[in-house]
Design an enzyme around this catalytic site. Structure first.
Site, short mmCIF file in Angstrom:
data_model
loop_
_atom_site.label_atom_id
_atom_site.label_comp_id
_atom_site.label_asym_id
_atom_site.label_seq_id
_atom_site.Cartn_x
_atom_site.Cartn_y
_atom_site.Cartn_z
N CYS A 1 -4.68 8.70 9.76
CA CYS A 1 -4.71 8.01 11.16
C CYS A 1 -4.46 9.02 12.17
CB CYS A 1 -3.62 6.81 11.19
SG CYS A 1 -4.49 5.18 10.61
N ARG B 1 -3.93 10.66 4.85
CA ARG B 1 -2.65 11.57 5.07
C ARG B 1 -1.73 11.37 3.63
NH1 ARG B 1 1.10 14.73 7.68
NH2 ARG B 1 3.09 14.06 7.16
N LYS C 1 0.76 -1.03 0.02
CA LYS C 1 -0.08 0.07 0.08
C LYS C 1 0.87 1.36 0.09
CE LYS C 1 -1.62 1.55 3.94
NZ LYS C 1 -1.23 3.10 4.34
N ASN C 2 1.95 1.24 0.82
CA ASN C 2 2.74 2.55 1.22
C ASN C 2 3.52 2.77 -0.16
OD1 ASN C 2 1.30 2.95 3.42
ND2 ASN C 2 3.11 2.42 4.58
N ARG D 1 -8.20 -0.21 5.32
CA ARG D 1 -7.55 0.78 4.49
C ARG D 1 -5.92 0.10 4.13
NH1 ARG D 1 -6.43 6.35 8.10
NH2 ARG D 1 -5.19 6.30 6.09
N ASP E 1 5.19 0.93 12.04
CA ASP E 1 3.79 0.19 11.73
C ASP E 1 3.81 -0.93 12.28
OD1 ASP E 1 3.15 2.55 10.22
OD2 ASP E 1 3.51 1.86 8.21
N ARG F 1 1.06 15.14 12.52
CA ARG F 1 1.66 15.00 11.58
C ARG F 1 1.75 16.15 10.50
NH1 ARG F 1 -0.59 8.98 9.66
NH2 ARG F 1 1.51 8.87 8.62
N PRO F 2 2.66 17.00 10.77
CA PRO F 2 2.80 18.10 9.98
C PRO F 2 3.48 18.03 8.38
CG PRO F 2 4.52 18.27 11.60
CD PRO F 2 3.74 16.83 11.97
N ASP G 1 5.52 20.28 7.27
CA ASP G 1 6.76 21.37 6.90
C ASP G 1 7.89 20.83 6.27
OD1 ASP G 1 6.87 19.62 9.27
OD2 ASP G 1 8.69 20.97 9.97
N LEU G 2 8.18 19.78 6.31
CA LEU G 2 9.47 19.30 5.72
C LEU G 2 8.96 19.14 4.09
CD1 LEU G 2 10.71 16.60 8.02
CD2 LEU G 2 11.45 18.69 7.85
C1 UD1 Z 1 4.74 6.88 5.96
C2 UD1 Z 1 3.90 5.72 6.05
C3 UD1 Z 1 3.29 5.51 7.40
C4 UD1 Z 1 4.81 5.13 8.27
C5 UD1 Z 1 5.71 6.15 8.20
C6 UD1 Z 1 7.01 5.96 8.88
C7 UD1 Z 1 2.73 5.99 3.81
C8 UD1 Z 1 1.19 6.29 3.41
N1 UD1 Z 1 2.81 6.12 5.39
O1 UD1 Z 1 4.26 7.98 6.61
O2 UD1 Z 1 2.78 4.14 7.27
O3 UD1 Z 1 4.42 4.90 9.70
O4 UD1 Z 1 5.86 6.74 6.74
O5 UD1 Z 1 7.59 4.97 8.37
O6 UD1 Z 1 3.64 5.59 3.48
N2 UD1 Z 1 7.20 14.84 10.14
C9 UD1 Z 1 7.44 16.31 10.13
N3 UD1 Z 1 7.30 17.17 9.11
C10 UD1 Z 1 7.11 16.74 8.12
C11 UD1 Z 1 6.69 15.18 7.73
C12 UD1 Z 1 6.93 14.35 8.77
O7 UD1 Z 1 7.53 16.68 11.44
O8 UD1 Z 1 7.10 17.50 7.10
C13 UD1 Z 1 7.36 13.94 11.08
C14 UD1 Z 1 5.83 13.14 11.32
O9 UD1 Z 1 5.04 13.95 12.21
C15 UD1 Z 1 6.30 12.02 11.94
C16 UD1 Z 1 7.79 11.79 11.34
O10 UD1 Z 1 8.14 12.76 10.65
O11 UD1 Z 1 6.65 12.17 13.56
C17 UD1 Z 1 7.78 10.57 10.31
O12 UD1 Z 1 6.84 10.92 9.37
P1 UD1 Z 1 6.98 10.53 7.77
O13 UD1 Z 1 8.18 9.68 7.77
O14 UD1 Z 1 6.86 11.60 6.76
O15 UD1 Z 1 5.79 9.36 7.67
P2 UD1 Z 1 4.48 9.39 6.66
O16 UD1 Z 1 5.37 9.66 5.26
O17 UD1 Z 1 3.39 10.56 7.06
#
Ligand code: UD1
Length: 439
Positions: free
Chosen positions: A129, A105, A34-35, A409, A317, A134-135, A137-138
């Site tokens: 979820c 998301r 899925k991811n 999902r 996960d 889950r910002p 900003d990056l």
């Molecule tokens: C993806 C996966 C999710 C998995 C996660 C970590 C999908 C659809 N989802 O989620 O299943 O649990 O990777 O392996 O692929 N963060 C920031 N700013 C940002 C982006 C992220 O602070 O702009 C923080 C998030 O809040 C979190 C951490 O970074 O605490 C990791 O997030 P991220 O690696 O981006 O996870 P996702 O891509 O959302």
């Protein structure tokens, strides 16, 4: 697009009934990830012709992404059970609709591809979820560094750039989603982009392979430095999605938790190393043969400490599923969640089943009990739902799990697969409500 999965509304009327105490025995095939699939679908926005994506998992998040692409104007069609064709040439809008974006998301992953193709995107903040803040900003800072103007207007994110310009980007954290969005956007930028401290998850390698097949020039996925040389146009391709390491890992844990013996087929063994090492530490026999992994366990697990980390560390996960398994460990186990801020929402539900878990900040302390007992529980999110199913399979007596719409999902026919291995599980539908929801 033909709907091939039950709708979220119908799923919400379903309850999974589990009679625990059956050992799982047999084999389970791993579907596509899925991811990765969600991102390949989003990246197909940038193609100049059709993308035929196979080994697509039958999960509702994929359905949501297909609906989102259709809402933008793409033609999306299914062939058989697991092949999707996306024709992005008819996309006419760069403003994904609110309800779809808020549902998931991963809808933020259309941001980079839409910006690269149209030079402008308007979208609300994404949903998903409830596992903590889950910002994005990056994602946005990376796009700004490539010359995009980012603003917020009335709760919408507006991003504009007539053409993105390649640059050096250093991520503060190896965010999976940010790495993917920036990698996609950089494909059509002018010049070279280097993403440092990039996420190293296997899904990113899959996406690099997909984009390369489309004609992109990318190197380094799977390491912490990814180099993308922009091209003027991407083509079309056929691509098969990598195996889902999280679904595979969930079944490995379920096999161990029921003291069973299950072979999971169609896996990439190295993607499962962190989990395999932890299961082995609890006393499980984990045996690899080519693309299969056999998991056999005959006892209560020994206590262990698990810390979720970016890949190749232990995946966040699988944190909830392994916690469910450790509730009956012979001693005290600890789980430290290093990725998300609120990923212990399953703890109260496991407590209803007799588990002893205390949470202190980012750490859950699990004092092993002799056994769990069946109860009525609710899945608060996707992976917590999987954890509660594992708990139900282990427990004495009957468990009923509500909130199955979360589970669908990310899990493809989970009850069918467990039943085929000897689990006593059935879906009970509140048929009156389901009939209303179908209309
Ligand atoms: C993806 C996966 C999710 C998995 C996660 C970590 C999908 C659809 N989802 O989620 O299943 O649990 O990777 O392996 O692929 N963060 C920031 N700013 C940002 C982006 C992220 O602070 O702009 C923080 C998030 O809040 C979190 C951490 O970074 O605490 C990791 O997030 P991220 O690696 O981006 O996870 P996702 O891509 O959302």
């Amino acid at each position: 697009m033909s709907l091939y999965i039950k709708t979220r509304e119908v799923a919400a009327m379903e309850t999974l009934r589990i009679v625990g105490g059956r050992e799982l025995r047999g084999s389970i095939a791993t579907p596509g990830a899925k991811n990765s699939c969600l991102k390949l679908l989003a990246m197909s926005i940038m193609a100049s012709g059709k993308c035929v994506i196979s080994n697509v998992p039958r999960v509702t998040d994929v359905e949501t992404m297909c609906q989102l692409l259709e809402a933008l104007g793409a033609r999306v069609s299914f062939t058989g059970r697991t092949e999707v064709t996306v024709d992005p040439t008819t996309i006419a809008s760069a403003a994904p609709p609110d309800p779809l974006v808020r549902k998931m998301r991963a809808s933020v992953q259309v941001l980079g591809p839409l910006l690269a193709r149209f030079g402008e995107v308007k979208m609300p903040y994404p949903g998903g979820c409830a596992i903590g803040s889950r910002p994005i900003d990056l994602h946005l800072r990376g796009l700004s560094a490539m010359g995009a103007q980012v603003s917020e207007e009335h709760g919408y994110i507006m991003v504009r750039a007539s053409r993105l310009v390649g640059t050096d980007i250093h991520l503060d954290f190896p965010s999976v989603g940010a790495t993917e969005n920036l990698m996609a956007a950089a494909c059509l930028a002018s010049g070279t982009t280097i993403i440092r401290n990039a996420a190293r998850e296997p899904e990113i390698v899959d996406e690099q392979n997909f984009l390369t097949r489309l004609g992109a020039d990318i190197r380094g996925a799977g390491t912490d430095t990814i180099k993308i040389v922009g091209v003027s146009e991407l083509g079309s391709t056929n691509y098969s999605v990598m195996p889902d390491r999280i679904q595979a890992g969930t079944y490995m844990i379920a096999a161990a938790a029921t003291r069973g013996d299950v072979t999971i087929t169609g896996v990439v063994p190295e993607h499962l190393d962190a989990l395999a090492a932890k299961l082995a530490e609890t006393g499980v026999a984990v045996i690899y043969t080519e693309d299969c992994v056999r998991v056999a366990m005959g006892d209560r697990p020994g206590p262990i400490a698990v810390k979720s980390m970016p890949y190749p560390g232990f995946p966040t996960d699988l944190q909830a599923p392994i916690a469910a398994y450790l509730t009956v460990s012979r001693g005290t186990s600890t789980i430290t969640e290093n990725i998300f801020s609120n990923r212990f929402r399953y703890v109260d539900e496991l407590a209803r089943m007799g588990a002893h878990i205390g949470v202190d900040g980012r750490t859950a302390i699990i004092r092993g009990v002799n056994e769990l007992t069946g109860a009525r529980v609710v899945a608060p999110d996707l992976r917590a739902g999987a954890a509660l199913i594992i708990a139900g399979l282990m427990a004495r007596g009957e468990t009923t799990l509500d909130g199955m719409e979360h589970v669908y999902r990310g899990y493809d026919d989970i009850q069918g697969k467990l039943a085929a291995c000897g689990a006593e599980v059935e879906i009970v539908t509140d048929s009156a409500s389901a009939a209303v929801a179908e209309q």
